[in-house]
Design an enzyme around this catalytic site. Structure first.
Site, PDB file in Angstrom:
ATOM      1  N   ASP A  14       1.027  -1.219  -0.314  1.00 20.66           N
ATOM      2  CA  ASP A  14       0.530  -0.015  -0.034  1.00 20.66           C
ATOM      3  C   ASP A  14       1.231   1.656  -0.164  1.00 20.66           C
ATOM      4  O   ASP A  14       2.187   1.314   0.491  1.00 20.66           O
ATOM      5  CB  ASP A  14      -0.719  -0.203   1.548  1.00 20.66           C
ATOM      6  CG  ASP A  14      -2.125   0.910   1.075  1.00 20.66           C
ATOM      7  OD1 ASP A  14      -1.724   1.752  -0.132  1.00 20.66           O
ATOM      8  OD2 ASP A  14      -2.668   0.798   2.788  1.00 20.66           O
ATOM      9  N   ASN A  16       1.099   3.432  -2.577  1.00 23.19           N
ATOM     10  CA  ASN A  16       1.484   3.868  -3.846  1.00 23.19           C
ATOM     11  C   ASN A  16       1.366   5.053  -4.440  1.00 23.19           C
ATOM     12  O   ASN A  16       1.443   5.566  -5.312  1.00 23.19           O
ATOM     13  CB  ASN A  16       1.500   2.941  -5.401  1.00 23.19           C
ATOM     14  CG  ASN A  16       1.887   1.187  -4.810  1.00 23.19           C
ATOM     15  OD1 ASN A  16       3.475   1.099  -4.591  1.00 23.19           O
ATOM     16  ND2 ASN A  16       1.841   0.575  -6.069  1.00 23.19           N
ATOM     17  N   TRP A  19       3.221   7.988  -2.810  1.00 26.13           N
ATOM     18  CA  TRP A  19       4.494   8.102  -3.109  1.00 26.13           C
ATOM     19  C   TRP A  19       4.354   9.268  -4.194  1.00 26.13           C
ATOM     20  O   TRP A  19       4.951   9.824  -4.271  1.00 26.13           O
ATOM     21  CB  TRP A  19       4.712   6.746  -3.290  1.00 26.13           C
ATOM     22  CG  TRP A  19       6.187   7.081  -4.008  1.00 26.13           C
ATOM     23  CD1 TRP A  19       7.389   6.338  -2.668  1.00 26.13           C
ATOM     24  CD2 TRP A  19       6.803   6.593  -5.284  1.00 26.13           C
ATOM     25  NE1 TRP A  19       8.496   6.756  -3.194  1.00 26.13           N
ATOM     26  CE2 TRP A  19       7.954   6.849  -5.029  1.00 26.13           C
ATOM     27  CE3 TRP A  19       6.350   6.972  -5.981  1.00 26.13           C
ATOM     28  CZ2 TRP A  19       9.720   6.774  -5.968  1.00 26.13           C
ATOM     29  CZ3 TRP A  19       6.746   6.861  -7.466  1.00 26.13           C
ATOM     30  CH2 TRP A  19       8.838   7.095  -7.251  1.00 26.13           C
ATOM     31  N   ARG A  27      -0.814   9.224  -9.933  1.00 31.16           N
ATOM     32  CA  ARG A  27      -1.237   7.937  -9.162  1.00 31.16           C
ATOM     33  C   ARG A  27      -0.362   6.523 -10.181  1.00 31.16           C
ATOM     34  O   ARG A  27       0.468   6.002  -9.304  1.00 31.16           O
ATOM     35  CB  ARG A  27      -2.739   7.285  -8.855  1.00 31.16           C
ATOM     36  CG  ARG A  27      -2.938   8.501  -8.042  1.00 31.16           C
ATOM     37  CD  ARG A  27      -4.682   7.776  -7.705  1.00 31.16           C
ATOM     38  NE  ARG A  27      -4.484   6.803  -6.963  1.00 31.16           N
ATOM     39  CZ  ARG A  27      -4.280   7.036  -5.619  1.00 31.16           C
ATOM     40  NH1 ARG A  27      -4.385   8.032  -5.141  1.00 31.16           N
ATOM     41  NH2 ARG A  27      -4.476   5.704  -5.066  1.00 31.16           N
ATOM     42  N   HIS A  31       2.377   3.115  -8.818  1.00 34.49           N
ATOM     43  CA  HIS A  31       2.126   2.145  -9.364  1.00 34.49           C
ATOM     44  C   HIS A  31       3.440   0.969  -9.962  1.00 34.49           C
ATOM     45  O   HIS A  31       3.957   0.150  -9.976  1.00 34.49           O
ATOM     46  CB  HIS A  31       0.946   1.506 -10.236  1.00 34.49           C
ATOM     47  CG  HIS A  31      -0.301   2.195  -9.185  1.00 34.49           C
ATOM     48  ND1 HIS A  31      -0.318   1.830  -7.919  1.00 34.49           N
ATOM     49  CD2 HIS A  31      -1.308   2.813  -9.570  1.00 34.49           C
ATOM     50  CE1 HIS A  31      -1.813   2.558  -7.132  1.00 34.49           C
ATOM     51  NE2 HIS A  31      -2.682   2.594  -8.141  1.00 34.49           N
ATOM     52  N   LEU A 125      10.288 -20.438  -5.598  1.00 37.91           N
ATOM     53  CA  LEU A 125       9.289 -19.556  -4.634  1.00 37.91           C
ATOM     54  C   LEU A 125       8.509 -20.136  -5.105  1.00 37.91           C
ATOM     55  O   LEU A 125       8.505 -19.598  -6.964  1.00 37.91           O
ATOM     56  CB  LEU A 125       9.973 -18.217  -4.822  1.00 37.91           C
ATOM     57  CG  LEU A 125       9.251 -17.093  -4.047  1.00 37.91           C
ATOM     58  CD1 LEU A 125       9.349 -17.420  -2.448  1.00 37.91           C
ATOM     59  CD2 LEU A 125      10.344 -16.061  -4.449  1.00 37.91           C
TER      60      LEU A 125
HETATM   61  C1  IPE Z   1      -5.455  -3.033  -0.636  1.00 37.99           C
HETATM   62  O1  IPE Z   1      -5.556  -1.170   0.139  1.00 37.99           O
HETATM   63  C2  IPE Z   1      -5.372  -3.463  -2.000  1.00 37.99           C
HETATM   64  C3  IPE Z   1      -4.125  -3.155  -2.317  1.00 37.99           C
HETATM   65  C4  IPE Z   1      -2.895  -2.872  -1.201  1.00 37.99           C
HETATM   66  C5  IPE Z   1      -4.105  -3.785  -3.634  1.00 37.99           C
HETATM   67  P1  IPE Z   1      -6.241  -0.029  -0.330  1.00 37.99           P
HETATM   68  O2  IPE Z   1      -5.256   1.209  -0.698  1.00 37.99           O
HETATM   69  O3  IPE Z   1      -7.071  -0.866  -1.013  1.00 37.99           O
HETATM   70  O4  IPE Z   1      -6.675  -0.350   0.882  1.00 37.99           O
HETATM   71  P2  IPE Z   1      -7.821   0.870   1.455  1.00 37.99           P
HETATM   72  O5  IPE Z   1      -9.329   1.257   0.919  1.00 37.99           O
HETATM   73  O6  IPE Z   1      -7.315   1.592   2.462  1.00 37.99           O
HETATM   74  O7  IPE Z   1      -8.467  -0.145   3.061  1.00 37.99           O
HETATM   75  C1  IPE Z   2      -1.645   0.055  -3.484  1.00 37.65           C
HETATM   76  O1  IPE Z   2      -1.236   1.850  -2.817  1.00 37.65           O
HETATM   77  C2  IPE Z   2      -1.690   0.051  -4.913  1.00 37.65           C
HETATM   78  C3  IPE Z   2      -2.840  -0.896  -5.225  1.00 37.65           C
HETATM   79  C4  IPE Z   2      -3.971  -0.884  -4.549  1.00 37.65           C
HETATM   80  C5  IPE Z   2      -3.521  -0.778  -6.421  1.00 37.65           C
HETATM   81  P1  IPE Z   2      -2.681   2.302  -3.076  1.00 37.65           P
HETATM   82  O2  IPE Z   2      -3.238   2.911  -4.128  1.00 37.65           O
HETATM   83  O3  IPE Z   2      -3.593   1.999  -2.388  1.00 37.65           O
HETATM   84  O4  IPE Z   2      -2.046   3.486  -2.951  1.00 37.65           O
HETATM   85  P2  IPE Z   2      -2.635   4.666  -1.792  1.00 37.65           P
HETATM   86  O5  IPE Z   2      -2.975   3.989  -0.268  1.00 37.65           O
HETATM   87  O6  IPE Z   2      -3.637   5.365  -1.790  1.00 37.65           O
HETATM   88  O7  IPE Z   2      -1.300   5.505  -1.382  1.00 37.65           O
HETATM   89 MG    MG Z   3      -4.141   2.375  -0.693  1.00 39.03          MG
END
Ligand code: IPE
Ligand code: IPE
Ligand code: MG
Length: 236
Positions: A14, A16, A19, A27, A31, A125
């Protein structure tokens, strides 16, 4: 090689988006950087004693995001799998996917099926990538399968035990995760491995996923190896 006693590590990657936002970037740039980090972690994991890794790439709830982000992610998944296929195959990685693929684009599904078939005999792995995955959705699908198997006489209701249910989950054949790591400072599970992680240890770090390093993973594993797991028993 140091073995920290973590056979299966599961990671909620989580942060990305944040960042990228901090840099004023879209965004999807976050990723992309996040996907590059996976490669580094996967390459080093076996030398840390890890045999199974499950990574959360896209949840059943992530469809709520903008069309640009969702389509960008789906495109990136396909691109990354194709680009990394040779390396994964030669590095001895058995790549598999968990989640409901029926909603995914046929071209992506084809790519997923092909790499699974190509790497299925690899043993160094096992890397399970969760795409359109939700713990509840997985349990719902397993329940539906059990109901069907019951109705068609393949199993009797009184024979449904933990094993029968686990055999119908996407993670069939994998041991339960010993450790679940979530990056980015959020301390929630967000529908990840509800059944499998019932007795896992959890580690939460403030680091955003694109900044997560092998060094931090090693520190977390070292902390884990100091923990005492009781599984409901008492301290010996
Ligand atoms: C969880 O992250 C799913 C992934 C890392 C793919 P999210 O960013 O979607 O989760 P919430 O919305 O903060 O719970
Ligand atoms: C996790 O990073 C990756 C996915 C859910 C695909 P986020 O996209 O949730 O990043 P934040 O939480 O918005 O920073
Ligand atoms: Mg997230």
């Amino acid at each position: 090689m140091t073995d920290y006693g973590v056979r299966h590590v599961a990671i909620i990657m989580d942060g990305n988006g944040r960042w990228a936002k901090r840099r004023g970037w879209p965004r999807l740039a976050g990723h992309r950087k996040g996907a590059e980090q996976i490669k580094k972690i996967v390459r080093e994991a076996p030398d840390l004693g890890i045999r199974y890794m499950t990574i959360y790439a896209f949840s059943t709830e992530n469809w709520k995001r903008s069309l640009i982000e969702v389509l960008g992610l789906m495109k990136m998944f396909r691109f990354m799998i194709r680009r990394e296929a040779d390396a994964l195959a030669t590095e001895g990685v058995n790549l598999r996917f968990i989640g409901d693929r029926s909603r995914l684009d046929p071209a992506l599904r084809e790519t997923m099926d092909a790499i699974e078939a190509r790497t299925k005999t690899n043993t160094r792995l096992t890397l399970a990538v969760a795409i359109n995955y939700g713990g509840r959705d997985e349990l719902r699908r397993a329940a539906a399968q059990l109901a069907l198997d019951c109705a068609e006489g393949r199993i009797a209701a009184e024979d449904i035990d933990d094993e029968a249910l686990a055999a119908r989950l996407d993670t069939v054949g994998m041991p339960d995760p010993d450790l679940v790591i979530r990056t980015s400072g959020e301390t929630r599970i967000s529908n990840f491995l509800s059944w499998q992680a019932a007795y896992a240890e959890y580690e939460f770090t403030e680091t955003l996923w694109p900044d997560f390093t092998v060094e931090e993973l090693t520190d977390i594993l070292a902390r884990f190896s100091g923990r005492e797991r009781r599984f409901g028993g008492v301290q010996p």
